[in-house]
Design a protein around this motif. Sequence first.
Motif, PDB file in Angstrom:
ATOM      1  N   ALA A  55       0.831  -1.204   0.000  1.00 12.09           N
ATOM      2  CA  ALA A  55       0.000   0.000   0.000  1.00 12.09           C
ATOM      3  C   ALA A  55       0.865   1.253   0.000  1.00 12.09           C
ATOM      4  O   ALA A  55       0.541   2.244  -0.669  1.00 12.09           O
ATOM      5  CB  ALA A  55      -0.930  -0.002   1.212  1.00 12.09           C
ATOM      6  N   TYR A  58       2.020   1.893  -3.447  1.00  9.31           N
ATOM      7  CA  TYR A  58       0.901   2.395  -4.242  1.00  9.31           C
ATOM      8  C   TYR A  58       0.668   3.885  -3.980  1.00  9.31           C
ATOM      9  O   TYR A  58       0.409   4.663  -4.905  1.00  9.31           O
ATOM     10  CB  TYR A  58      -0.379   1.628  -3.916  1.00  9.31           C
ATOM     11  N   LEU A 253      -5.066  -5.089   4.271  1.00 10.33           N
ATOM     12  CA  LEU A 253      -4.723  -5.983   3.171  1.00 10.33           C
ATOM     13  C   LEU A 253      -3.938  -7.230   3.599  1.00 10.33           C
ATOM     14  O   LEU A 253      -4.330  -8.350   3.232  1.00 10.33           O
ATOM     15  CB  LEU A 253      -3.954  -5.209   2.093  1.00 10.33           C
ATOM     16  N   ARG A 278     -11.550  -4.503   1.529  1.00 11.12           N
ATOM     17  CA  ARG A 278     -10.657  -5.466   0.849  1.00 11.12           C
ATOM     18  C   ARG A 278     -11.471  -6.416  -0.026  1.00 11.12           C
ATOM     19  O   ARG A 278     -12.641  -6.664   0.219  1.00 11.12           O
ATOM     20  CB  ARG A 278      -9.857  -6.297   1.853  1.00 11.12           C
ATOM     21  N   ASP A 281      -8.661  -5.720  -4.325  1.00 13.06           N
ATOM     22  CA  ASP A 281      -7.245  -5.361  -4.382  1.00 13.06           C
ATOM     23  C   ASP A 281      -6.476  -6.333  -5.275  1.00 13.06           C
ATOM     24  O   ASP A 281      -6.619  -7.551  -5.145  1.00 13.06           O
ATOM     25  CB  ASP A 281      -6.618  -5.403  -2.979  1.00 13.06           C
ATOM     26  N   GLN A 282      -5.650  -5.798  -6.149  1.00 13.45           N
ATOM     27  CA  GLN A 282      -4.916  -6.656  -7.077  1.00 13.45           C
ATOM     28  C   GLN A 282      -3.980  -7.618  -6.340  1.00 13.45           C
ATOM     29  O   GLN A 282      -3.842  -8.775  -6.727  1.00 13.45           O
ATOM     30  CB  GLN A 282      -4.136  -5.796  -8.071  1.00 13.45           C
ATOM     31  N   THR A 302     -13.178   2.881  -7.293  1.00 10.36           N
ATOM     32  CA  THR A 302     -12.958   1.653  -8.050  1.00 10.36           C
ATOM     33  C   THR A 302     -12.802   1.989  -9.532  1.00 10.36           C
ATOM     34  O   THR A 302     -13.466   2.921 -10.030  1.00 10.36           O
ATOM     35  CB  THR A 302     -14.131   0.667  -7.881  1.00 10.36           C
ATOM     36  N   ASP A 326      -5.948   0.251  -7.879  1.00 10.46           N
ATOM     37  CA  ASP A 326      -6.876   0.012  -6.780  1.00 10.46           C
ATOM     38  C   ASP A 326      -7.240   1.364  -6.170  1.00 10.46           C
ATOM     39  O   ASP A 326      -6.758   2.407  -6.601  1.00 10.46           O
ATOM     40  CB  ASP A 326      -6.222  -0.864  -5.708  1.00 10.46           C
TER      41      ASP A 326
END
Length: 420
Positions: A55, A58, A253, A278, A281-282, A302, A326
Amino acid sequence: MSWWRGRGTTRTVAWLAFWAVALLIPLGVVGCGQAQPKTIELGAVLPLSGKFQSAGQYFQQGYQMAIDEVNKAGGIEINGKKLLVNLTVLDDGSDPTTSRSLVEKLITQNHVNALLGGYDTVLVEAQEGVPDQYKIPYVEGGGAASAIFQKGYKYIFGTLATVYDMGKITMEFLQAQIDQGKLPKPLTIAVVWENTDHGKDYDAAVKDAASAHPDYFKIVFDSPFDLNGSDFTSLLTQVKASGADAFLSDAHLPDFITMHTQYTQMKMYNKFVSYGARGPDQKGRQALGSAADYLVAALWWTPALSNPQSQAFAQAYQAKYGQTADWFQAEAYETARAMLRAIQNAGSLDGTKIRDALAQLDMKDSILPGGELKFGPNGQSEVPYVMVQNLPNNQVQVVWPTSLPEAKPAILPMPKPSGK
């Protein structure tokens, strides 16, 4: 006589030093002895390693995307001059104590003009006391616990709607599914939640809804768990024994991946399963594969949103990083955009002026649900949530609210995997 000559020499040296310094002062010096800045300095402390590293990375990507857009357009005008934006990111290793000290370092040593927040409620809570102390504006999109915004801080702003609202919209969605006959009435619920302010918000919302609608909901199991766990089998055994129709878990996550892996290994089944934000999430879908299919999540954003702003961001992220965005990256991008817009509106690098601009900010071109971002009196946004459901082949579908043009009916009860 020698004494007087000594004083004359001293005076001469002092005057020479004075004029030397005066002549060497850069031409860029402005009022109050301060030089015209060459760049706008932003700082962020993120978990680039440790439990929350995915995260954190990201968030760094989302921050940089927003900054790159501004710099590509020539920067932001301050005192009649366009300045480019520079971002300094420090790694706290997912440790709260380190996180706070590094925020202070950004202010006292790196002399940043403004701060972008960390990721995870625990880390944001560690950082939050520093900005007010130094009157440095701070915008975060990684902590949604209502406790963050209940301490009277004036320099803290958040782009995430509260976790309480996440639990609330989840229960509203479930009530609608019950009314449609897709889930039983009353719906028996097992709820587990991380033992943090984040989890307490979620649990409170679920219990409040159950209390307000006892004919719709019955909580049969309610328990906290420790953040960053490695074994949830005992907890899940109790969930299974409760016989609940619905399983609700508020988990970050890493815990989501661990918990749902063990849920699957234990061959558990519930008619409805949600891990809060959650599911789509990829990282989670890569780790869980088809086990993540049909999970439902309440999200702050999204890529399934069809509005032009969301699609433009999703496509830009895909082109730059070669993967699907995400909500983490989208929130980070919007967090940085909010700060940059406030600096632009303030036309100044004065912390209080930027803070005031944030308080008055109204971004009507936001990529977040509803298309508008502004902050409430306590600094937290009130952006609506959107509910999504995972579908096979890494697809995701908006399922709530039904007023959204892209919304489609949820597939409930969840299909039973083979072997269950």
